[in-house]
Design a protein around this motif. Structure first.
Motif, PDB file in Angstrom:
ATOM      1  N   HIS A 341       0.836  -1.196   0.000  1.00  0.00           N
ATOM      2  CA  HIS A 341       0.000   0.000   0.000  1.00  0.00           C
ATOM      3  C   HIS A 341       0.875   1.253   0.000  1.00  0.00           C
ATOM      4  CE1 HIS A 341      -3.188  -2.785   1.036  1.00  0.00           C
ATOM      5  NE2 HIS A 341      -4.069  -1.808   0.912  1.00  0.00           N
ATOM      6  N   LYS A 344       0.140   8.054   1.947  1.00  0.00           N
ATOM      7  CA  LYS A 344      -0.603   9.227   1.486  1.00  0.00           C
ATOM      8  C   LYS A 344       0.204  10.493   1.766  1.00  0.00           C
ATOM      9  CE  LYS A 344      -5.291  11.099   1.882  1.00  0.00           C
ATOM     10  NZ  LYS A 344      -6.592  10.953   2.577  1.00  0.00           N
ATOM     11  N   ALA A 346       0.209   9.756  -2.404  1.00  0.00           N
ATOM     12  CA  ALA A 346       0.968   8.873  -3.282  1.00  0.00           C
ATOM     13  C   ALA A 346       1.649   9.673  -4.387  1.00  0.00           C
ATOM     14  CB  ALA A 346       0.051   7.834  -3.907  1.00  0.00           C
ATOM     15  N   ALA A 351       1.857   5.044  -7.305  1.00  0.00           N
ATOM     16  CA  ALA A 351       0.516   4.707  -7.788  1.00  0.00           C
ATOM     17  C   ALA A 351       0.564   3.685  -8.910  1.00  0.00           C
ATOM     18  CB  ALA A 351      -0.192   5.972  -8.268  1.00  0.00           C
ATOM     19  N   TYR A 357      -3.736   0.595  -5.669  1.00  0.00           N
ATOM     20  CA  TYR A 357      -4.073   1.797  -6.424  1.00  0.00           C
ATOM     21  C   TYR A 357      -4.727   1.427  -7.753  1.00  0.00           C
ATOM     22  CZ  TYR A 357      -3.818   6.680  -7.840  1.00  0.00           C
ATOM     23  OH  TYR A 357      -4.160   7.962  -8.222  1.00  0.00           O
ATOM     24  N   ASN A 379      -4.607  11.944  -5.986  1.00  0.00           N
ATOM     25  CA  ASN A 379      -4.863  11.600  -4.583  1.00  0.00           C
ATOM     26  C   ASN A 379      -6.295  11.890  -4.159  1.00  0.00           C
ATOM     27  OD1 ASN A 379      -2.323  10.625  -3.077  1.00  0.00           O
ATOM     28  ND2 ASN A 379      -1.561  12.283  -4.391  1.00  0.00           N
ATOM     29  N   LEU A 383     -10.374   7.341  -3.944  1.00  0.00           N
ATOM     30  CA  LEU A 383      -9.379   6.311  -4.233  1.00  0.00           C
ATOM     31  C   LEU A 383      -8.804   5.735  -2.939  1.00  0.00           C
ATOM     32  CD1 LEU A 383      -7.428   7.934  -7.221  1.00  0.00           C
ATOM     33  CD2 LEU A 383      -9.309   6.295  -7.325  1.00  0.00           C
ATOM     34  N   TRP A 384      -8.539   6.601  -1.989  1.00  0.00           N
ATOM     35  CA  TRP A 384      -8.001   6.127  -0.710  1.00  0.00           C
ATOM     36  C   TRP A 384      -9.039   5.299   0.048  1.00  0.00           C
ATOM     37  CZ3 TRP A 384      -3.023   6.091   0.161  1.00  0.00           C
ATOM     38  CH2 TRP A 384      -2.211   6.959  -0.594  1.00  0.00           C
ATOM     39  N   MET A 387      -8.773   1.899  -1.514  1.00  0.00           N
ATOM     40  CA  MET A 387      -7.507   1.238  -1.166  1.00  0.00           C
ATOM     41  C   MET A 387      -7.521   0.657   0.236  1.00  0.00           C
ATOM     42  SD  MET A 387      -4.352   3.346  -2.904  1.00  0.00           S
ATOM     43  CE  MET A 387      -5.041   4.994  -3.060  1.00  0.00           C
TER      44      MET A 387
END
Length: 485
Positions: A341, A344, A346, A351, A357, A379, A383-384, A387
């Protein structure tokens, strides 16, 4: 009384390295099947698309500014910059551009981004040697390219292929110097003894740590170091500098294959017989494949598994906020390279190199395209969120394959699952027509349509080009537009 000089070290006629060097010397356009020559042309076209796209990316610009600050002018094109540098500098930068967005080709069993190593070295050597009395023909250029495409994977097989990734080496940067040296040696028509010297000097420069993938910009340059090393080694050999003899089968304690396989987990750690296996009959150019996604190759099967689920269950998969767990299962090499992973925020490098990702992009956007890596989109919070749901797992049954499995659990308890043996681009491979479509899509807006058309025609008709350095260099030298800002 002075001590007499030691006699020069020479290889035996039966050595793997000498046998391979002799094969390279004797390689001719006529000895290469038309299918392989055609394949090589589409690989070149794909590579040039990646290079043109990559010329103005932030890390490419930094590399360009650093290298041009210390290197003098020369005869060799810097793609997209309307500049010419020395052969070594041009090879390093053009490879950095080509590898700059992780959209370039990869050999599916002995992982090397082949075009990133070979095209920049051969182009630089062709321009260095080119003159009105000695033009470099398209046939000579193409033959040199095939020599490189065949060499890199053979060195890769001799070191256990993708296993190199599991022990921490950036495999293409290890296999690459020999590929570059072989290609340039062929372009310069060196005899077998000097080819062997070039290979020996190229291999002693090999290096590349896989840890470069996590955050660094230098990951983009490591195939460039390999390209430059092979080019330099060949010009040293041309001038009579001798290299390590029998570099692929030396019995000394620090031979190339032995040293780079020290961390291997298998009982037999290296395989020198792979260097010459099936010479002239087995063509490894066939297994160099173009990539459809701007992601590390080990993530592609994950993306395709998600695409299958999205096609089969479109409404369920669109409601991604009701997902609670996404499990991605893969082989050891893919897990070691991509099953981590990012932190943050990224970076683009991070990525493009990790499975979570890649999962997030496909789940949230339903596609993976270059524009998603623009600064304003890189970012995104959604997306986070995705993930955080991703769990990557190594599965022994997938080892030494491209197979992956994706399993998604939803809030209501429903589980969607699929498994693929290989991603698109590996099996099935991109057709020549699809490669042309990719070339046009990737370079759209980067260069003019007229320039796009001329490069395409030149590359796909290389055998008819009398002065490839003059024609191709001129077409590639003009400035490009960064469409990924």
């Amino acid at each position: 009384m002075a001590t007499p000089a030691a006699p020069p070290v020479t290889s035996t006629d039966t050595s793997v390295t000498r046998t391979f060097s002799t094969w390279l010397e004797e390689l001719t356009p006529e000895s290469i099947p038309i299918e392989i020559r055609t394949r090589a042309k589409y690989l070149i076209l794909d590579g040039l698309a990646c290079a043109l796209l990559g010329t103005r990316l932030p890390w490419s610009v930094k590399a360009h500014d650093a290298i041009t600050a210390i290197e003098g002018r020369g005869k060799c094109t810097v793609i997209g910059w309307n500049e010419s540098l020395t052969p070594s500098a041009a090879a390093l930068l053009n490879s950095t551009f080509l590898q700059g967005f992780d959209l370039d080709d990869v050999h599916i069993e002995a992982p090397i981004h082949a075009s990133s190593v070979i095209i920049p070295a051969v182009l630089a050597a062709a321009e260095q040697e080119d003159s009105s009395t000695n033009p470099i023909s398209g046939n000579a250029f193409l033959t040199a390219m095939v020599a490189g495409y065949e060499t890199g994977p053979r060195v890769g097989y001799a070191l256990g292929g993708s296993h190199m990734l599991t022990i921490g080496w950036h495999s293409g940067a290890i296999f690459g110097p020999a590929a570059s040296a072989a290609a340039v040696s062929k372009l310069l028509n060196l005899p077998a003894a000097q080819i062997e010297d070039a290979l020996g000097m190229a291999c002693t420069q090999a290096c590349g740590l896989m840890s470069a993938q996590f955050e660094s910009m230098v990951k983009r340059m490591q195939h460039g170091f390999a390209s430059r090393s092979g080019l330099l080694a060949t010009y040293l050999a041309k001038q009579g500098v001798t290299g390590i003899k029998d570099v692929f089968d030396s019995s000394s304690g620090s031979s190339f294959l032995k040293m780079y396989s020290l961390g291997a987990e298998s009982e037999k750690k290296f395989f020198p017989e792979e260097i010459c296996k099936g010479l002239g009959e087995t063509w490894h150019t066939r297994k160099v494949r173009q990539k459809p996604y701007a992601l590390m190759a080990g993530t592609h099967c994950t993306v395709d598994c998600l695409r299958v689920l999205q096609a089969k269950y479109p409404e369920k998969m669109r409601d991604w906020k009701k997902m609670v767990k996404i499990e991605a299962e893969m082989a050891r090499a893919a897990m070691k390279k991509g099953g981590w992973h990012p932190e943050k925020p990224a970076t683009v490098t991070a990525a493009q190199m990790c499975v979570p990702y890649a999962v997030a992009l496909q789940v949230v956007d339903g596609e993976v395209v270059p524009a998603q890596f623009a600064p304003g989109k890189l970012n995104r919070e959604e997306l986070w969120q995705v993930m955080e749901m991703v769990e990557c797992r190594e599965v022994k049954e997938f080892d030494h394959s491209w197979a992956q499995r994706v399993k998604i659990t939803f809030e209501d308890g429903e589980v969607l699952e699929t498994m693929l043996k290989a991603p698109r681009g590996v099996n099935p491979e991109l057709s020549n027509e699809e490669v042309v479509e990719k070339w046009r899509a990737v370079t759209r807006g980067v260069i003019s349509e007229e320039r796009q058309r001329k490069i395409e025609e030149t590359v796909l008709n290389l055998e008819t080009v009398d002065d490839v350095a003059g024609v191709l260099g001129e077409l590639l030298r003009g400035e490009t537009t960064n469409v990924l800002q």
